[in-house]
Enzyme design. Structure first.
Site, PDB file in Angstrom:
ATOM      1  N   HIS A 191       0.836  -1.206   0.000  1.00  0.00           N
ATOM      2  CA  HIS A 191       0.000   0.000   0.000  1.00  0.00           C
ATOM      3  C   HIS A 191       0.863   1.245   0.000  1.00  0.00           C
ATOM      4  CE1 HIS A 191       0.147   1.249   4.350  1.00  0.00           C
ATOM      5  NE2 HIS A 191       0.297  -0.041   4.597  1.00  0.00           N
ATOM      6  N   ASP A 203       5.583   2.688   7.242  1.00  0.00           N
ATOM      7  CA  ASP A 203       4.201   2.264   6.992  1.00  0.00           C
ATOM      8  C   ASP A 203       3.545   3.187   5.965  1.00  0.00           C
ATOM      9  OD1 ASP A 203       1.758   1.012   7.178  1.00  0.00           O
ATOM     10  OD2 ASP A 203       1.206   1.925   9.075  1.00  0.00           O
ATOM     11  N   GLU A 238      -5.376   1.674   2.072  1.00  0.00           N
ATOM     12  CA  GLU A 238      -5.198   0.520   2.950  1.00  0.00           C
ATOM     13  C   GLU A 238      -5.511   0.883   4.384  1.00  0.00           C
ATOM     14  OE1 GLU A 238      -2.844  -2.167   5.699  1.00  0.00           O
ATOM     15  OE2 GLU A 238      -2.840   0.005   5.456  1.00  0.00           O
ATOM     16  N   GLU A 239      -5.114   2.091   4.765  1.00  0.00           N
ATOM     17  CA  GLU A 239      -5.292   2.516   6.144  1.00  0.00           C
ATOM     18  C   GLU A 239      -6.751   2.794   6.499  1.00  0.00           C
ATOM     19  OE1 GLU A 239      -3.053   2.257   8.218  1.00  0.00           O
ATOM     20  OE2 GLU A 239      -1.091   2.520   7.277  1.00  0.00           O
ATOM     21  N   HIS A 367       2.349   4.637  13.198  1.00  0.00           N
ATOM     22  CA  HIS A 367       1.241   5.595  13.139  1.00  0.00           C
ATOM     23  C   HIS A 367       1.526   6.876  13.917  1.00  0.00           C
ATOM     24  CE1 HIS A 367      -2.236   2.726  11.750  1.00  0.00           C
ATOM     25  NE2 HIS A 367      -1.185   2.712  10.946  1.00  0.00           N
TER      26      HIS A 367
END
Length: 409
Positions: A191, A203, A238-239, A367
């Site tokens: 992603h 991420d 994706e998140e 995150h």
């Protein structure tokens, strides 16, 4: 996306931007205050309704009994429990977050907090935001225990879970090799989006970079007789619920699904305290009950062997439904992947195996605003990247079951 698209086109790939609508959500505030003034972490679930401005102050109520009752998945779990106007405390597992909040709301709770039963914080989202009635968030196992103590003591706590939710549009970037047999298509993906709170280097920028480099490397040595067609997916949203990869799979015709030989996934492969994980090909997804398709065991074995060729030992990662392999597995496509870990805590055994620090998250910046270039591990990214490219190169030329690894167990 534009940068990757330019390089892929120059390498000879046919590219497509797949546009799709999605429900965007962004955390505005998340805070939990206990009676003594301490503020253990709490994570608002994606698409959760918000608490009132200034938060919600109420007594928590914990579900006691066996594991099934503590999960709060059925109305019977609240039998005899004074949940009206209180903050329900339940355990993770057993059903979806949607079910947990629905059952808690029907019992009269004002909010529900879900305690993780594994390591670290609990990051989740709701699948049906329109049906959600009360705020829902996740806490660690340790915080769950403290909340249970507060409930037994009759204390009040304050919880603030506030988020913004609105309709938006985003895209996948799909690159298809000019050669190769379309009857045996190998899809690889990572992603490209990140959470609004973080720059997204680990991420999932590192994985997307490895995917791009692997695609460019394959372009110069692919398309001969017997080669398989290669597809590279840079997934959006994706998140926000694995939406981009699901959109891609949903857009495939039945024939295109049948022709998809396998899927390889890359997720968070460069945390500063990284692990070396392969997607567990024997695990049943706890949320959906999905079982890996035949052929998945072979993919996992090849990834494991690719790490071994570097003198490294990998470990299987549970199929917890938190990455883009979910849509492919749900479509019955053989699936494998690599994962470096995120909020979970590295054990002493794993630290001895891979280095790094025990009792710390694999990615301490998961995150968070510190998910920047200074915080990722080049070594972790290189180890994962080499293993991925080794296996991709094999499947670019071979079908499942061909070669020394053999068939499934």
């Amino acid at each position: 996306m534009t940068y990757a698209e330019k390089l892929l086109k120059a390498a000879g790939y046919t590219t497509q931007r797949q546009e799709f609508p999605f429900l965007y959500t962004r955390t505005l505030e998340e805070k939990l205050v206990l009676r003594d003034g301490s503020t253990p972490g709490v994570v608002v679930s994606g698409y959760s309704p918000s608490t009132p401005q200034g938060g919600l102050t109420a007594r928590p109520v914990a579900l006691d009994g066996d594991a099934e009752r503590r999960q709060g998945c059925r109305a019977a779990a609240y039998a005899g429990v004074p949940a009206a106007g209180r903050i329900a405390l339940v355990d993770a597992g057993g059903c979806s977050m949607d079910d947990k909040q629905r059952v808690a709301a029907e019992a009269g709770a004002s909010a529900v907090l879900v305690a993780n039963t594994g390591p670290g914080e609990l990051h989740t989202w709701l699948a049906d935001p329109a049906a959600a009635r009360i705020p829902v968030g996740g806490v660690t196992r340790q915080t769950g225990r403290r909340l249970a103590d507060e409930a037994r003591a009759g204390h009040t706590v304050q919880v603030t879970l506030r988020s913004l939710t609105e309709r938006r549009t985003t895209e996948n970037l799909i690159a298809v090799s000019p050669g190769g047999d379309p009857g045996h298509t190998v899809v690889s993906g990572a992603h490209l989006d990140s959470v609004p709170e973080g720059p997204g280097i680990n991420d999932n920028g590192v994985a997307a970079a490895v995917l791009l480099e692997s695609a460019l490397a394959a372009a110069g040595d692919h398309g001969g007789p017997g080669d398989n067609r290669l597809v590279f997916g840079f997934w959006g949203a994706e998140e926000f619920g694995l939406l981009g990869s699901q959109h891609y799979v949903d857009s495939l015709t039945p024939e295109e699904r049948r022709r998809t030989a396998l899927y390889l996934n890359l997720e968070m492969i460069g945390g500063s305290n990284y692990g070396l994980f392969t997607l567990d090909s024997d695990a049943v997804d706890p949320g959906t009950g999905q079982r890996p398709a035949p052929g998945s065991q072979e993919i996992e074995r090849r990834l494991t062997e690719a790490f071994a060729a570097q003198g490294r030992t990998s470990r299987p990662a549970s199929a917890d439904g938190r990455s883009d392999y979910v849509a492919f597995r749900g479509a019955g496509i053989p699936t494998g992947g690599l994962y470096g870990g995120s909020f979970e805590t590295k054990t002493a055994e794993q630290a001895a195996l891979w280095g790094g620090s025990a009792d710390r998250p694999y990615d301490p910046c998961y995150h968070l605003t510190c998910d920047r270039t200074a915080q990722y591990s080049r070594e972790g990214a290189a180890l994962h990247g080499q293993a991925f490219q080794t296996v991709l190169t094999h499947y670019a030329r071979h079908r499942l079951g061909e070669g020394s690894a053999g068939g499934d167990r």
